[in-house]
Design an enzyme around this catalytic site. Structure first.
Site, mmCIF file in Angstrom:
data_model
loop_
_atom_site.group_PDB
_atom_site.id
_atom_site.type_symbol
_atom_site.label_atom_id
_atom_site.label_comp_id
_atom_site.label_asym_id
_atom_site.label_seq_id
_atom_site.Cartn_x
_atom_site.Cartn_y
_atom_site.Cartn_z
ATOM 1 N N HIS A 43 44.692 48.956 40.296
ATOM 2 C CA HIS A 43 45.388 49.505 39.131
ATOM 3 C C HIS A 43 44.393 50.405 38.390
ATOM 4 O O HIS A 43 43.706 49.952 37.470
ATOM 5 C CB HIS A 43 45.849 48.337 38.246
ATOM 6 C CG HIS A 43 46.839 48.711 37.191
ATOM 7 N ND1 HIS A 43 47.857 47.885 36.801
ATOM 8 C CD2 HIS A 43 46.954 49.817 36.420
ATOM 9 C CE1 HIS A 43 48.574 48.473 35.853
ATOM 10 N NE2 HIS A 43 48.032 49.638 35.596
ATOM 11 N N GLU A 70 48.970 50.581 41.610
ATOM 12 C CA GLU A 70 49.826 50.347 40.454
ATOM 13 C C GLU A 70 49.401 51.266 39.313
ATOM 14 O O GLU A 70 48.226 51.583 39.184
ATOM 15 C CB GLU A 70 49.630 48.943 39.888
ATOM 16 C CG GLU A 70 49.763 47.813 40.800
ATOM 17 C CD GLU A 70 49.263 46.522 40.108
ATOM 18 O OE1 GLU A 70 49.666 45.471 40.581
ATOM 19 O OE2 GLU A 70 48.486 46.587 39.143
ATOM 20 N N HIS A 193 51.686 38.817 38.569
ATOM 21 C CA HIS A 193 51.076 38.580 37.262
ATOM 22 C C HIS A 193 50.948 37.089 36.994
ATOM 23 O O HIS A 193 51.934 36.376 36.893
ATOM 24 C CB HIS A 193 51.806 39.252 36.097
ATOM 25 C CG HIS A 193 50.823 39.816 35.114
ATOM 26 N ND1 HIS A 193 50.106 39.028 34.252
ATOM 27 C CD2 HIS A 193 50.376 41.072 34.934
ATOM 28 C CE1 HIS A 193 49.284 39.794 33.562
ATOM 29 N NE2 HIS A 193 49.415 41.028 33.955
HETATM 30 N N1 PXP Z 1 51.212 43.408 38.905
HETATM 31 C C1 PXP Z 1 50.851 44.287 37.938
HETATM 32 C C2 PXP Z 1 51.762 45.429 37.641
HETATM 33 C C3 PXP Z 1 49.640 44.140 37.253
HETATM 34 O O1 PXP Z 1 49.286 45.024 36.298
HETATM 35 C C4 PXP Z 1 48.792 43.074 37.605
HETATM 36 C C5 PXP Z 1 47.465 42.955 36.911
HETATM 37 O O2 PXP Z 1 46.701 44.063 37.204
HETATM 38 C C6 PXP Z 1 49.197 42.191 38.616
HETATM 39 C C7 PXP Z 1 50.420 42.376 39.234
HETATM 40 C C8 PXP Z 1 48.345 41.051 39.062
HETATM 41 O O3 PXP Z 1 48.226 40.136 38.013
HETATM 42 P P1 PXP Z 1 47.069 39.035 38.035
HETATM 43 O O4 PXP Z 1 45.765 39.776 37.933
HETATM 44 O O5 PXP Z 1 47.376 38.189 36.841
HETATM 45 O O6 PXP Z 1 47.192 38.302 39.325
#
Ligand code: PXP
Length: 241
Positions: A43, A70, A193
């Site tokens: 990301h 992302e 997430h």
């Molecule tokens: N999906 C998105 C859109 C995110 O921004 C993130 C965090 O960067 C994640 C998934 C993954 O989340 P986590 O780091 O809590 O596993």
């Protein structure tokens, strides 16, 4: 079967606290792939606080698995990077530049018209498009009009309900219903997430989750699971002095 895409943001965050390149983002990606992960996620945020554009280009050179980038397509340099790299998938996220972490899905009542040309451009480049969405059926119903092929369900509310053991059944049901609606609309389903070793199993009892992207907890768990052996290795050196 649900694919695992490992999010490497937190490896980059730690790397950025020194200028000596460790831990290496590309080395971490290689380890994840060797362990069987089917994808790598990054990301690249505008403030470059974790993944930098150079990481994305370096990963693109070495990846042998699905690459998921992302970000918010309206915040430069996101589109410039993905036009260059042409990853397997872009997960579009409506986060503002300085947000702590992604904290909501798209509001398609407002954003559909501005997303349509972006999604069309990405699809023309051969990139699969997924939209980060809350588990909200009213919003999910609007996804097909955007042209996106998948949704990524924002799982933080599920993870919180799981951790606090509060309203878990009803929150889980909202995700199951949202996933069912997405499938009826012909959309693929990803999720991410705050998923972790404890809450992932229950979440994946929802049928046909194609991919989960996991970063923060996975990195923390990797530290915990690796710390014992690493300390042992240091002690071995010190005892042989
Ligand atoms: N999906 C998105 C859109 C995110 O921004 C993130 C965090 O960067 C994640 C998934 C993954 O989340 P986590 O780091 O809590 O596993």
């Amino acid at each position: 079967m649900t694919n695992l895409s490992v999010n490497l943001n937190k490896i980059a965050l730690l790397r950025n606290t020194r200028n000596i390149g460790i831990p290496s983002v590309t080395k971490a990606a290689k380890i994840c792939i060797e362990a069987g992960a089917e994808g790598i996620t990054v990301h690249p945020r505008p403030d470059r606080r974790h993944i930098r554009p150079s990481d994305v280009y370096e990963l693109a050179e070495i990846l042998t698995v699905e690459f998921n980038i992302e970000g918010n397509p309206f915040e430069p340099p996101f589109m410039e990077i993905v036009r260059d790299v042409k990853p397997t998938q872009c997960t579009l996220v409506p986060d503002s530049p300085n947000t702590f972490t992604s904290d909501k899905g798209w509001n398609l009542t407002e954003d559909t018209q501005k997303l349509i040309p972006i999604i069309q451009e990405l699809k023309n480049l051969g990139i699969r498009v997924s939209l980060f969405m809350d588990a909200d059926i009213t919003q999910i119903q609007l996804v097909p009009e955007t042209g996106a092929e998948r949704v990524e369900l924002y799982t933080e509310p599920y993870a919180t309900a799981f951790r606090e053991n509060k309203n878990l059944d009803s929150v889980f049901q909202e995700y199951a219903d949202a996933a069912k609606k997405a499938q009826e609309l012909g959309l693929g389903i990803n999720a991410g997430h705050d998923l972790n070793l404890e809450n992932l199993g229950k979440f994946c009892t929802i049928p046909n989750i194609l991919e989960v992207s996991i970063g923060h907890a996975l990195t923390a768990e990797a530290l915990e699971m690796g710390l014992f052996n690493t300390v042992k290795e240091y002690l071995k050196i010190l005892s042989n002095k």
